[in-house]
Design a protein around this motif. Structure first.
Motif, mmCIF file in Angstrom:
data_model
loop_
_atom_site.group_PDB
_atom_site.id
_atom_site.type_symbol
_atom_site.label_atom_id
_atom_site.label_comp_id
_atom_site.label_asym_id
_atom_site.label_seq_id
_atom_site.Cartn_x
_atom_site.Cartn_y
_atom_site.Cartn_z
ATOM 1 N N MET A 143 76.928 42.626 -20.892
ATOM 2 C CA MET A 143 76.809 41.260 -20.377
ATOM 3 C C MET A 143 77.026 40.234 -21.484
ATOM 4 O O MET A 143 77.645 39.180 -21.265
ATOM 5 C CB MET A 143 75.444 41.048 -19.724
ATOM 6 N N LEU A 144 76.541 40.542 -22.686
ATOM 7 C CA LEU A 144 76.733 39.645 -23.821
ATOM 8 C C LEU A 144 78.209 39.575 -24.196
ATOM 9 O O LEU A 144 78.744 38.494 -24.475
ATOM 10 C CB LEU A 144 75.895 40.119 -25.012
ATOM 11 N N ASP A 146 80.808 40.187 -22.199
ATOM 12 C CA ASP A 146 81.519 39.446 -21.149
ATOM 13 C C ASP A 146 81.292 37.943 -21.288
ATOM 14 O O ASP A 146 82.225 37.148 -21.133
ATOM 15 C CB ASP A 146 81.052 39.917 -19.766
ATOM 16 N N GLY A 147 80.058 37.567 -21.572
ATOM 17 C CA GLY A 147 79.755 36.150 -21.755
ATOM 18 C C GLY A 147 80.514 35.558 -22.935
ATOM 19 O O GLY A 147 81.032 34.434 -22.860
ATOM 20 N N LEU A 151 83.416 32.623 -22.866
ATOM 21 C CA LEU A 151 83.300 31.449 -23.731
ATOM 22 C C LEU A 151 84.546 31.283 -24.588
ATOM 23 O O LEU A 151 85.064 30.155 -24.753
ATOM 24 C CB LEU A 151 82.058 31.577 -24.616
#
Length: 362
Positions: A143-144, A146-147, A151
């Protein structure tokens, strides 16, 4: 025979490059006629350096050329990402066209961009990568990652969109970025991405003729800048997600790959950070339109558009080469410190230039 042509990288590269140049060159006058016929030209505002209404939507030619190219060299698409890219580009094209016809809100634009990013993310190879020791980190939760990818892509798209302020500048920056990315993909034998980058250079070269023209002038508009920005982000994301073993072809340390992307897009990134900082210091919203961009400073100093495009396009090359050179010798921590120093120098140079702008008398 046709199959042999469509699988021969050299022949296909020539067809796509010359075809892209020719198609954009053919479509632009017809887009100009259509825009003028329906009275859709962009009226100059207080921030504009132009004094008369000018046709926009030059990005329509980019979109048509890109879709045809994705069909032509699909045989080299070993990652099977072409369909995802075509779908994502269609969404980006729609929101860009909407912006050129009637301005969209920043929230609507970002939402569509995120949806387009997730279409790319449906391919499993495009949303997972190792940090390779970046600040001592090798693995992180998905998830990190992908985030972070979202960004990065949003930053690239909007940094490129913001640099489109004078004739030829967006094209010059785009050509410098795509040429460096093309060299990277050629070096690691990723032919699909190499040809895509060269095709985009050909499109921008064809567009420049009309962007600088006095009789048939056209802007790429948000349609064009969002499409080109998304293609830059897509190729940068591919660079970040390639197999780590392929980084052995390069001199830079794998932990510095994020800094390589920063270097390739140095001028748009630094300009965006500078403008956001100025707006916040003035108590304005970061999304407020103003004349604080570096191309506005050079324009107010009296430089013509083509010189601004050449200067900033050349500066982007110089900064990229410097950052890539440093990334071969420094750790990620050292690179962060050097990037901060380079950014401060960038700020100081343009601050001094801004103080030399003559004060206009009322």
């Amino acid at each position: 025979m046709l199959t042999n042509i469509l699988t021969n990288p050299t022949i296909l590269t020539l067809i796509c490059c010359f075809g892209s140049f020719g198609l954009v060159n053919y479509l632009i006058p017809r887009i100009i006629f259509m825009v003028n016929h329906h009275n859709l030209s962009e009226q100059p505002g207080h921030r504009s350096s132009h004094t008369r209404a000018t046709p926009t939507m030059g990005g329509l030619a980019f979109f048509v050329a890109l879709i045809l190219n994705l069909f032509l060299f699909k045989e080299l698409d070993h990652d099977h990402i072409g369909l995802n890219l075509a779908a994502a580009l269609t969404l980006v094209f729609i929101i860009g066209l909407k912006d050129d016809l009637a301005v969209s809100t920043p929230r609507a634009r970002i939402l569509v961009e995120i949806i387009a990013i997730f279409i790319i993310f449906f391919h499993p190879g495009f949303h997972s990568f190792s940090f390779n020791g970046f600040f001592g980190v090798y693995r992180a939760p998905q998830m990190l990652i992908d985030g972070l990818n979202i960004l990065i892509i949003l930053t690239i798209i909007n940094a490129y969109n913001l640099i489109d302020g004078v004739d030829g500048l967006a094209s010059a920056i785009g050509i410098s970025v795509f040429s460096m990315l093309a060299l990277i993909f050629y070096k690691i034998d990723l032919q699909f991405y190499f040809i895509l980058a060269l095709s985009l250079i050909s499109m921008l070269l064809a567009f420049l003729k009309y962007n600088f023209s006095h009789k048939q002038k056209i802007f790429m508009g948000d349609t064009g800048s969002l499409i080109i920005g998304f293609c830059i982000a897509f190729l940068c994301l591919r660079f970040l997600t390639v197999n780590s073993l392929l980084y052995n072809y390069f001199a830079f340390k794998p932990e510095n790959k994020l800094f390589i992307i920063t270097g390739v897009l140095a001028v748009p990134f630094f300009d965006m950070l500078r403008v956001i900082g100025v707006r916040l210091l003035q108590g304005s919203s970061p999304f407020t339109a103003d004349r604080n961009h570096i191309h506005h400073i050079l324009l107010d100093l009296g430089l013509p558009h083509y010189k601004i495009a050449v200067i900033l396009g050349g500066l982007n090359y110089v900064l990229a080469i410097l950052i890539i050179f440093l990334s071969a010798h420094l750790s990620s921590l050292g690179m962060m410190a050097m990037l901060f120093i380079i950014f401060l120098l960038f700020l100081s140079v343009f601050y001094k230039l801004k103080t030399r702008i003559p004060i206009k008398q009322n």
